[in-house]
Design an enzyme around this catalytic site. Structure first.
Site, PDB file in Angstrom:
ATOM      1  N   GLY A  10       0.970   7.367 -12.917  1.00  0.00           N
ATOM      2  CA  GLY A  10       0.711   5.727 -12.688  1.00  0.00           C
ATOM      3  C   GLY A  10       1.337   5.240 -11.524  1.00  0.00           C
ATOM      4  CG  ASP A  33      -1.015  10.839 -17.115  1.00  0.00           C
ATOM      5  OD1 ASP A  33      -1.463  10.753 -18.320  1.00  0.00           O
ATOM      6  OD2 ASP A  33      -0.419  10.208 -16.606  1.00  0.00           O
ATOM      7  CB  THR A  90      10.429  -3.511 -24.311  1.00  0.00           C
ATOM      8  OG1 THR A  90      10.672  -3.782 -22.679  1.00  0.00           O
ATOM      9  CG2 THR A  90      11.652  -4.297 -25.176  1.00  0.00           C
ATOM     10  CB  ALA A 219      18.338  -3.175  -7.407  1.00  0.00           C
ATOM     11  CB  ALA A 221      19.525  -7.714 -13.088  1.00  0.00           C
ATOM     12  CG  LEU A 223      15.704  -7.789  -6.087  1.00  0.00           C
ATOM     13  CD1 LEU A 223      14.457  -6.774  -5.877  1.00  0.00           C
ATOM     14  CD2 LEU A 223      15.790  -8.621  -4.712  1.00  0.00           C
ATOM     15  CB  CYS A 272      10.502  -3.502 -12.894  1.00  0.00           C
ATOM     16  SG  CYS A 272       9.884  -1.596 -12.813  1.00  0.00           S
ATOM     17  CD  GLN A 274      10.068 -10.519 -20.366  1.00  0.00           C
ATOM     18  OE1 GLN A 274      10.097 -11.657 -19.625  1.00  0.00           O
ATOM     19  NE2 GLN A 274       9.559 -10.413 -21.246  1.00  0.00           N
TER      20      GLN A 274
END
Length: 482
Positions: A10, A33, A90, A219, A221, A223, A272, A274
């Site tokens: 990815g 993959d 998530t 890092a 969080a 930013l 990334c 959220q």
């Protein structure tokens, strides 16, 4: 010859391995993959992801010491170092739904590594994972190890999409976390030797496993927190007549703060920010740190607030209804120079407008119509799961039309929303756009890319995030009464 295998082709695995292959001609690098179509794309002239400079890097090494294969087990078995770069979406159900990371794909990768390995291996966490994942992976590997020694390292990625190749070629830092045992330290040194081919030694930082895992979440969080901070200020600027760009410039001149990540906008997106903050929130909650969890939760809440505030501005400016009106959406990717739409603010803005029955015409130079339709039909958090598990409900997208030209998108429109800061949007002929639109013609700039004064001279009613409001908009309530 050292052999590296990366599971997952990815946004992280592909470019990272291409750069390692380019900088380390003495190392054989194979990216594997289970998605055959994706592997075929990596082996073709049209790579599966758009990233400036990636084409050249891949073409320089492919077939020499860089290979893409769907024969996962064979290459994992042969490798000395196995990078795991699979999705950690998530969770959408069960314990921690909406916050915790789903480690299903990671776990099955670990079990497969244990099954096929016949020699000692260094297993490297490359995906963003919750703290203590390494411990869980270690347990799986050691309980299935058949006498083979596995060392787990955490080597988080710090790539920004749009500049990934540059970030890989000249990283601010490379973090390697490992066990503080003789074997652990040896494994850290082995991975360090790979990066040392091109990264100065002082930029390769080694630490314990948990510090490396937390550093990545911290890092992202921090930013994201900067973006939410300036976006919170943008609402105050609009209310008081201040200009958020001037405020950000003044604040960024403070050497303790610096100018980066202080651009007010319709909100942050990407795969990334959220996800990592929600993960951090969940870990804090699990450790009984309620106040810390609430603090980070607020960063995401301000981001959601900014998106809904933007939609309310659009609706209230246009006589409190967009029902049946054509709204052009310029830009669907979450930021310029990438075709990535994961968590893009455009999805929430489009949903908000569709909720009021708008007709939407979308133009983005890199995102396909198929991707846009899929994004708009998807439930939250589904984007990180395999495509065949993603729903496709055509009913949600009847009022959406995707076109391949900004002028086509805006023709006959009542309003234009700029949702990605593509450079080409700064250069459009806005007089031509104005002439082709319904009047009054509205522009809602969610990225502050246009010159507000020039557009007002043409005749547009302009709303730009955090800028002094157009007299037209000023007299309207900031949000329609609910």
């Amino acid at each position: 010859m050292v052999k590296i295998c990366c599971i997952g082709a990815g946004y992280v695995g592909g470019p990272t391995m291409a750069m390692i292959a380019l900088k380390c001609p003495d190392i054989e690098v194979v990216v594997v993959d289970i998605a055959v179509a994706r592997i075929n794309a990596w082996n073709s002239d049209r790579l599966p992801i758009f990233e400036p400079g990636l084409d050249e890097v891949v073409k320089a090494c492919r077939g020499r010491n860089l290979f893409f294969s769907a024969d996962v087990e064979k290459h994992v078995a042969a490798a000395d170092i196995v990078f795991v770069s699979v999705n950690t979406p998530t969770k959408t159900r069960g314990l921690g739904a909406g916050k915790a990371a789903d480690l299903t794909y990671w776990e099955s990768a670990a079990r497969m590594i244990a099954d096929v390995s016949k020699s000692d291996k260094i297993v490297v966490e490359k995906s963003t994972v919750p703290v203590k994942t390494a411990e869980a992976i270690e347990k799986i590997l050691t309980h299935n190890n058949k006498g083979i020694n596995f060392q787990i390292l955490s080597n988080p990625e710090f790539l920004a999409e749009g500049t990934a190749i540059e970030d890989l070629a000249k990283p601010d830092r490379v973090l390697i976390g490992g066990r503080e045992t003789p074997e652990g330290r040896k494994a850290v040194e082995a991975l360090k030797a790979v990066y040392a081919h091109w990264v100065p030694e002082e930029n390769i930082i080694t630490m314990n496993l948990w510090s490396a895992e937390i550093s990545k979440l911290a890092a992202n969080a921090i930013l994201a927190q900067r973006i939410s901070s300036i976006n919170a200020m943008s609402a105050l600027c609009e209310a008081t007549g201040a200009d958020v760009a001037e405020v950000a410039y003044a604040v960024g001149k403070d050497s303790r703060i610096g100018p980066k990540f202080l651009n007010a906008s319709v909100g942050f997106g990407g795969s990334c920010f959220q996800k990592d903050i929600l993960n951090l929130v969940y870990i804090c909650e699990c450790n009984g740190l309620t106040e810390v969890a609430n603090y980070w939760k607020q960063v995401v809440q301000i981001n959601d607030y900014q998106k809904s505030r933007f939609v309310k501005r659009v609706v209230s400016s246009m006589f409190n209804t967009v029902s049946g009106k054509k709204i052009a959406v310029l830009g669907f990717a979450f930021k310029k120079d990438t075709g990535d739409t994961r968590e893009t603010a455009a999805i929430d803005v489009c949903h908000g407008l569709l909720g009021d029955n708008a007709k939407i015409s979308v133009y983005d130079p890199q995102v396909t119509a198929d991707q846009i339709m899929r994004d708009l039909a998807m439930n939250k958090f589904d984007w990180d799961h395999p495509q065949h598990l993603q729903p496709m409900s055509p009913t949600a997208t009847k009022q959406v039309d995707v076109v391949w030209d900004a002028y086509e998108a805006t023709k006959g429109a009542h309003g234009v929303c700029i949702l990605t800061e593509w450079d080409e949007f700064k250069k459009l002929d806005y007089k031509r756009i104005y002439d082709g639109m319904q009047k009054p013609a509205f522009i809602f700039d969610g990225r502050n890319v246009i010159n507000v004064d020039e557009l007002r001279k043409i005749g547009f009613v302009v709303y730009s995030v955090g800028k002094p409001l157009d007299p037209w908009v000023k007299d309207l309530p900031a949000a329609p009464p609910s």
